[in-house]
Write an enzyme that holds these catalytic residues in place. Sequence first.
Site, PDB file in Angstrom:
ATOM      1  CE  LYS A 196      -3.954   2.218   2.978  1.00 31.52           C
ATOM      2  NZ  LYS A 196      -4.455   2.207   3.619  1.00 31.52           N
ATOM      3  CD  GLU A 202       9.292  -6.155   7.231  1.00 29.94           C
ATOM      4  OE1 GLU A 202       9.120  -4.644   6.206  1.00 29.94           O
ATOM      5  OE2 GLU A 202       8.906  -6.420   8.368  1.00 29.94           O
ATOM      6  N   GLY A 254      -4.794  -1.861   4.649  1.00 25.09           N
ATOM      7  CA  GLY A 254      -4.035  -2.651   4.089  1.00 25.09           C
ATOM      8  C   GLY A 254      -4.830  -4.199   5.203  1.00 25.09           C
ATOM      9  NE  ARG A 255      -6.526  -2.905  10.830  1.00 23.30           N
ATOM     10  CZ  ARG A 255      -5.346  -2.173  11.614  1.00 23.30           C
ATOM     11  NH1 ARG A 255      -4.820  -2.247   9.814  1.00 23.30           N
ATOM     12  NH2 ARG A 255      -6.789  -1.317  11.681  1.00 23.30           N
ATOM     13  CD  GLU A 340      -1.753  -4.062  11.475  1.00 19.16           C
ATOM     14  OE1 GLU A 340      -0.911  -4.107  11.519  1.00 19.16           O
ATOM     15  OE2 GLU A 340      -2.739  -4.033  10.920  1.00 19.16           O
ATOM     16  CG  HIS A 371      -4.520 -35.493  16.730  1.00 19.23           C
ATOM     17  ND1 HIS A 371      -5.054 -37.040  17.147  1.00 19.23           N
ATOM     18  CD2 HIS A 371      -6.208 -35.304  16.029  1.00 19.23           C
ATOM     19  CE1 HIS A 371      -6.591 -37.099  16.706  1.00 19.23           C
ATOM     20  NE2 HIS A 371      -6.432 -36.547  16.010  1.00 19.23           N
ATOM     21  CE  LYS A 500       5.482  -0.602  10.195  1.00 17.29           C
ATOM     22  NZ  LYS A 500       4.991  -0.002   9.494  1.00 17.29           N
TER      23      LYS A 500
HETATM   24  O1  F6P Z   1       3.457  -3.016   9.941  1.00 20.29           O
HETATM   25  C1  F6P Z   1       1.664  -2.591  10.070  1.00 20.29           C
HETATM   26  C2  F6P Z   1       1.553  -2.835   8.138  1.00 20.29           C
HETATM   27  O2  F6P Z   1       1.401  -1.037   8.053  1.00 20.29           O
HETATM   28  C3  F6P Z   1       0.015  -3.576   8.063  1.00 20.29           C
HETATM   29  O3  F6P Z   1      -1.207  -3.069   8.368  1.00 20.29           O
HETATM   30  C4  F6P Z   1      -0.005  -3.494   6.056  1.00 20.29           C
HETATM   31  O4  F6P Z   1      -0.986  -4.120   6.436  1.00 20.29           O
HETATM   32  C5  F6P Z   1       1.435  -3.891   6.470  1.00 20.29           C
HETATM   33  O5  F6P Z   1       2.331  -3.126   7.178  1.00 20.29           O
HETATM   34  C6  F6P Z   1       2.188  -4.069   5.162  1.00 20.29           C
HETATM   35  O6  F6P Z   1       1.765  -2.567   4.421  1.00 20.29           O
HETATM   36  P1  F6P Z   1       2.544  -2.261   2.865  1.00 20.29           P
HETATM   37  O7  F6P Z   1       0.732  -2.349   2.433  1.00 20.29           O
HETATM   38  O8  F6P Z   1       2.279  -0.416   3.305  1.00 20.29           O
HETATM   39  O9  F6P Z   1       4.033  -2.318   2.576  1.00 20.29           O
END
Ligand code: F6P
Length: 536
Positions: A196, A202, A254-255, A340, A371, A500
């Site tokens: 987003k 990452e 995002g979620r 979240e 199990h 972060k």
């Molecule tokens: O670290 C949390 C977050 O901001 C989430 O809310 C989001 O889904 C995820 O990181 C990834 O963010 P992006 O889509 O901006 O890479």
Amino acid sequence: MNRFDDLLSHAAATKDRQIRELFENDKRAAEFSAEFGEFLFDYSKTSIDETARDLLVALAERCGVAEKRAAMFAGAKINETENRAVLHTVWRNMAAEVSVDGRDVMPEVRATLGRMQAFAEAVRTGRFTGQGGAITDVVNIGIGGSDLGPAMATLALSSFADGPRCHFVSNVDGAHIHDTLAGLNPETTLVIVASKTFTTIETMTNAETARKWMAAKVATPAAQFAAISSAVDRTAAFGIDPSRVFGFEDWVGGRYSVWSPIGLSLMLAVGPGHFAEFHAGAAAMDRHFREAPLAENLPVLLALVGIWHNQVQGHATRAVLPYEQRLARLPAYLQQLEMESNGKRVSMDGADLPYNSGPVVWGEPGTNGQHAFYQLIHQGTRVIPCEFLVAATGREPDLEHQHLLLVANCLAQSEALLRGRSLAEATEILRKKGLTGAELERQARHRVFPGNRPSTTLLFNKLTPFTLGGIIALYEHRVFVEGVILGINSFDQWGVELGKELALALAPVLSGESDGAGKDGSTRALAARIRALREA
Ligand code: F6P
């Protein structure tokens, strides 16, 4: 005084009553369940009685659920700490009429969805190719909401997959991308960078690794990249052609973004037609959520049961137990969606919450969990409310006998949690096996199940794109209702920021460029040990 006081008093007054006593009313199963379409939500195996339900519904009314729901769908900026509207629902309803800041948002949404469909068709039919032929594999690089939604849904709908194979890379741990790319051919792989913000460390790190991997084999790696973001200006800097950039606005959290271009990998896997059914299932749940009376409204009821268990009964966790192997990633998806969203410590106005916020959500598919951790659910000292999900019919016609076994196990678990096994029953079973005296007494105590453990069951017919859309929308709205009742902002996520920032500041400490002055002793010592181990 807090908003749950009347419920707390009622819970205290009824605390010694067993759930199974409530079934003396032989209409309880019907009276404490609700239906919508193919969904049946049975909450009769909880301690909620008529008074509790009335108080819960009154609470929802008092907290303004109906008004806030209308505000959300109308595009009001209910995400007050980020000054944003919350409109993920428009992505599954092309007939929506919504403006934000006086601008009709729909033309752009419709155009982008159309471009996604055209691109997905081109890839799936081989009109869009890699530099070594038709696309065989898609690697979605994203994390959090840019990974969990499409990864969960692609697995859930794997029996509909007839497009390229989709893989999901999220972790910054190089092992994740290394192992994923290891079996793939760069010449026939499409990489989707899904972020987003297009700044997430990452995702950007993995995207760079993927680009290098591709550059070793193909002349123009960027030609096999697509991007999904609400910051489309940043995608250009990465060198991705605008024709393969799919944007969405910041009013999709995002979620909550699987419905938006973030769902492109799912669309590539199952095709635009099935993706449209996924949208339609969610849109149908949206209509139910907007129109059904609160006491018969599935998302509202799920939320109220959650409030009853967490804020009223004090149960800190909730197990989500899908009896459906293809929903294996649902608990992880719901962990982000629910934790979240509702893991907050202050109310909308910034005051400390005088009660607990959302629960810890966890789980695994049945029967595997049986199990592993069900022992604690049945006999541990803590009560874990369980949320079962199960389809009446499986997707493998030749294996219906296995599906029946699966369903039988699901019903058996909620029955066992409800009824338990008394000391007298356990003693009788062992007596029949020949045990006597002190040994009989000792062994019998280990075989007692207290029972009276709450669970709900969400029953549906069959896992289809339409059904999955309904399930996800159901949970999204449940989170919304819980958030309204808790008086919090379910749509920001400030709690992820500190870690972060500190991770960025720690990189030079690990590389030895900084001595870590100002860091606590434990962090400095760990960093020093890591440096020493790496240098040895
Ligand atoms: O670290 C949390 C977050 O901001 C989430 O809310 C989001 O889904 C995820 O990181 C990834 O963010 P992006 O889509 O901006 O890479």
